[in-house]
Design a protein around this motif. Structure first.
Motif, mmCIF file in Angstrom:
data_model
loop_
_atom_site.group_PDB
_atom_site.id
_atom_site.type_symbol
_atom_site.label_atom_id
_atom_site.label_comp_id
_atom_site.label_asym_id
_atom_site.label_seq_id
_atom_site.Cartn_x
_atom_site.Cartn_y
_atom_site.Cartn_z
ATOM 1 N N LEU A 105 15.297 38.756 28.874
ATOM 2 C CA LEU A 105 14.402 38.107 29.824
ATOM 3 C C LEU A 105 13.590 37.012 29.135
ATOM 4 N N ALA A 106 13.081 37.290 27.938
ATOM 5 C CA ALA A 106 12.318 36.278 27.196
ATOM 6 C C ALA A 106 13.178 35.057 26.898
ATOM 7 N N ARG A 107 14.446 35.279 26.560
ATOM 8 C CA ARG A 107 15.346 34.143 26.279
ATOM 9 C C ARG A 107 15.484 33.249 27.507
ATOM 10 N N LEU A 108 15.621 33.855 28.688
ATOM 11 C CA LEU A 108 15.766 33.068 29.910
ATOM 12 C C LEU A 108 14.504 32.272 30.219
ATOM 13 N N VAL A 109 13.338 32.875 29.981
ATOM 14 C CA VAL A 109 12.079 32.160 30.205
ATOM 15 C C VAL A 109 11.992 30.950 29.283
ATOM 16 N N GLU A 113 16.173 43.111 38.722
ATOM 17 C CA GLU A 113 15.149 44.080 38.327
ATOM 18 C C GLU A 113 14.450 43.679 37.016
ATOM 19 N N PRO A 114 13.790 42.526 36.990
ATOM 20 C CA PRO A 114 13.171 42.065 35.741
ATOM 21 C C PRO A 114 11.956 42.873 35.310
ATOM 22 N N THR A 115 11.305 43.607 36.239
ATOM 23 C CA THR A 115 10.084 44.328 35.863
ATOM 24 C C THR A 115 10.367 45.681 35.234
ATOM 25 N N ASN A 116 11.631 46.145 35.275
ATOM 26 C CA ASN A 116 11.952 47.391 34.576
ATOM 27 C C ASN A 116 11.654 47.230 33.087
#
Length: 598
Positions: free
Chosen positions: A138-142, A153-156
């Motif tokens: 997720l950090a890489r995509l940001v 489901e990014p908040t998992n």
């Protein structure tokens, strides 16, 4: 279905997709435009992940047409990551950028500090847990910031602080967003449109979760569908949204008159006074008395001389930073952990059920209903209410033939639902719930919350889901990593304020430019010359480390099939990376000092 005059990025025209005998998408037509922020909801297994996979281009449509604008960049956070196990977190997220470069970019610095938490930048991807790998992805995509961000489901695996940061970041970014999530607070915070995937179709609504609930309730009322139970749940959910905490007034507004008409005769979600009376009759006066307890796990003190009392009917939500001891606190209450000092007194009538984050071993050959009836055929819900095993199974989403599915054929989310049903069938009077919203769809979560509304007992709930915390709990307490348990009358908002006041995470892999002050005042010319000399020395050493790292990465790639050699090379690489991190931080401090020198 583009909105306004914005550029259309992706279009689906009459798209169908079938897996086995199930048609998950049946003639679906929709589109995503530049600047859209779309939330995707629906029951588990109804095709949410399939829909976003087709949008992102990783799954082909069986029929129909998918068109994308030329040069479109798409970033997908899938349920399974494809990260290189030999790479480091630093390689994946910030690449070759030195610390002083990426730390100067708010987006990258925010992703590292908020999403990676206690994951070291120089850790190798391979040994990380599934949750840690997902946060890295997720950090890489940001950091990459594509034109279209598609998140499943990014908040998992994020704590409430990271969820709040991610919501703020996604709301502010210009690129388009399509996100599948069961986190209703997150939906309201980021989504301007909602897609409801059901029965092979996709129904579109304006606004986030609150607006979606009203629109769907109205839709079902107008269609006069014979779904009394589901409509009742929707009305109850709508009543909660309209009458809930004052903080909800900042959420998207929906049509007040229509909402009030639908919930005119809907009673409050629960009667606290009556529930406490029922709970006292089942539990007596005492539930848990934690007296001067010190709890240490793995050499770390998580609770330091804690005194805390839990009474009958208490509904307590627990929030905290990763590693602060939230799960350990539940294990302490459950009796799975013993305190290093102090004692935990449990009431004589306490009958606790503990939902852990792991799914218990189940008989793979049993049917779902058989697995539940093996615990009990009926359950006393308190207050004169009872329910059969088959009714509870249906209420928690196992309808019709699903109740007779073999346990071995269930998905992870379905197994978690089964675990919950089995716990409730055992007639506990205390529920210890560790992240109960994980892997549950919104409809199942709503049904669970409805059940808990009438639960005549004590509930202690650990969750990163702010909506679940507000909906189920009457009080919130926080663990901030200092061994104390703080009462938070202001709920999650107060917790976030305390965390913000405490400043950004510290450690050798985190850089906060605001804390790197140029301490030039009072320094002599000789000090400045010494600093410049040290900068030169550090730069030479960093160049040598870069060459050594290149050599080790090549050696790791060549030795991929030799496990022992890979481990030995990895130890050597970790040492170099740790040295590089320390040197870069020192370089940053010295550079600031020299720049501020007279």
């Amino acid at each position: 279905m583009a909105t306004g005059n914005l550029v259309n990025l992706v279009n689906l025209e009459s798209v169908s997709k079938t897996f086995g005998t199930r048609t998950l998408l049946d003639g679906v037509s929709l589109g995503v435009s530049a600047g859209d922020r779309v939330g995707v909801v629906g029951r588990n297994g109804d095709g949410k992940t399939t829909l976003i996979s087709v949008l992102a281009g990783v799954e082909p449509a069986d029929s129909g047409r998918v068109t994308r604008t030329g040069g479109l960049t798409v970033g997908l956070l899938a349920q399974d990551d494809v990260l290189d196990p030999l790479a480091t977190v630093r390689d994946v997220v910030v690449g070759s950028r030195p610390d002083h470069v990426w730390a100067g970019e708010a987006r990258i610095r925010g992703a590292v500090n908020a999403l990676l938490g206690d994951v070291p930048l120089d850790a190798t991807i391979g040994p990380l847990s599934g949750g840690e790998r997902r946060r890295v992805a997720l950090a890489r995509l940001v950091v990459e910031d594509p034109d279209l961000l598609v998140l499943d489901e990014p908040t998992n695996h994020l704590d409430v602080e990271a969820v709040a940061w991610l919501a703020q970041h996604l709301s502010a970014r210009r690129g388009a967003l399509v996100v599948v999530t069961h986190d209703r607070w997150f939906l309201d915070a980021v989504a301007t449109r909602t897609w409801d995937v059901v029965g092979g179709a996709v129904h579109e609504y304006d606004g986030g979760y609150a607006a979606y609930v009203l629109a769907r309730a109205e839709r079902e009322r107008v269609s006069a569908a014979d779904e009394t139970r589901r409509q009742n749940l929707l009305r109850k959910e709508l009543a909660w949204l309209r009458r809930g905490p004052p903080a909800r007034t900042s959420k998207p507004r929906f049509r007040i008159d229509a909402a009030n008409a639908l919930i005119a005769d809907e009673p409050p979600a629960r009667d606290p006074v009556e529930l406490i009376r029922f709970a006292s009759s089942r539990l007596g006066r005492s539930v848990y008395d934690v007296e001067d307890v010190t709890l240490a796990v793995g050499g770390r003190v998580l609770l330091d001389h804690l005194t805390w009392r839990l009474g009958p009917g208490d509904r307590i939500g627990v929030v905290g930073v990763n590693g602060s001891g939230k799960s350990s606190l539940l294990r302490l209450l459950a009796g799975d952990l013993a305190p290093a000092a102090g004692r935990v007194r449990r009431g004589q009538t306490v009958r606790a059920a503990f939902l852990t984050q792991e799914v218990d071993q189940l008989d793979e050959d049993q049917r779902v209903l058989e697995s539940v009836e093996a615990v009990s055929r009926t359950v006393d819900l308190g207050g004169g209410k009872s329910m059969t095993a088959s009714s509870l199974v249906e209420r928690m989403g196992f309808r019709a033939d699903k109740a007779w599915t073999r346990v071995g054929e269930l998905s992870g989310g379905e197994r978690r639902r089964l675990q919950l049903v089995r716990l409730l069938m055992d007639e506990p009077n205390v529920l210890l719930l560790d992240e109960p919203s994980n892997d549950l769809d919104i409809e199942t979560l709503t049904a669970l919350e409805d059940l808990l509304d009438g639960f005549a007992g004590t509930v202690v709930l650990v969750s990163h889901d702010r909506y679940v915390l507000e909906r189920v709990c009457d009080r919130v307490v926080g663990l901030l990593g200092d061994g104390r348990l703080r009462d938070l009358p202001g709920g999650v908002e107060e917790y976030l304020d305390l965390r913000a006041a405490a400043g950004p995470p510290s450690g050798p892999t985190r850089v906060d430019p605001s804390s790197v002050a140029a301490e030039a005042v009072g320094r002599t010319a000789a000090d400045t010359r010494a600093a410049r000399k040290e900068l030169t020395r550090i730069q030479r050493r960093l160049d040598k480390i870069a060459s050594e790292e290149d050599r080790l990465h090549s050696a790791l790639a060549a030795a991929a099939s030799d496990h022992e050699l890979v481990l030995a090379l990895d130890v050597e690489l970790r040492a170099l990376v740790a040295e590089r991190g320390t040197l870069e931080e020192t370089w940053l401090h010295l550079a600031e000092e020299v720049e501020g020198a007279p």
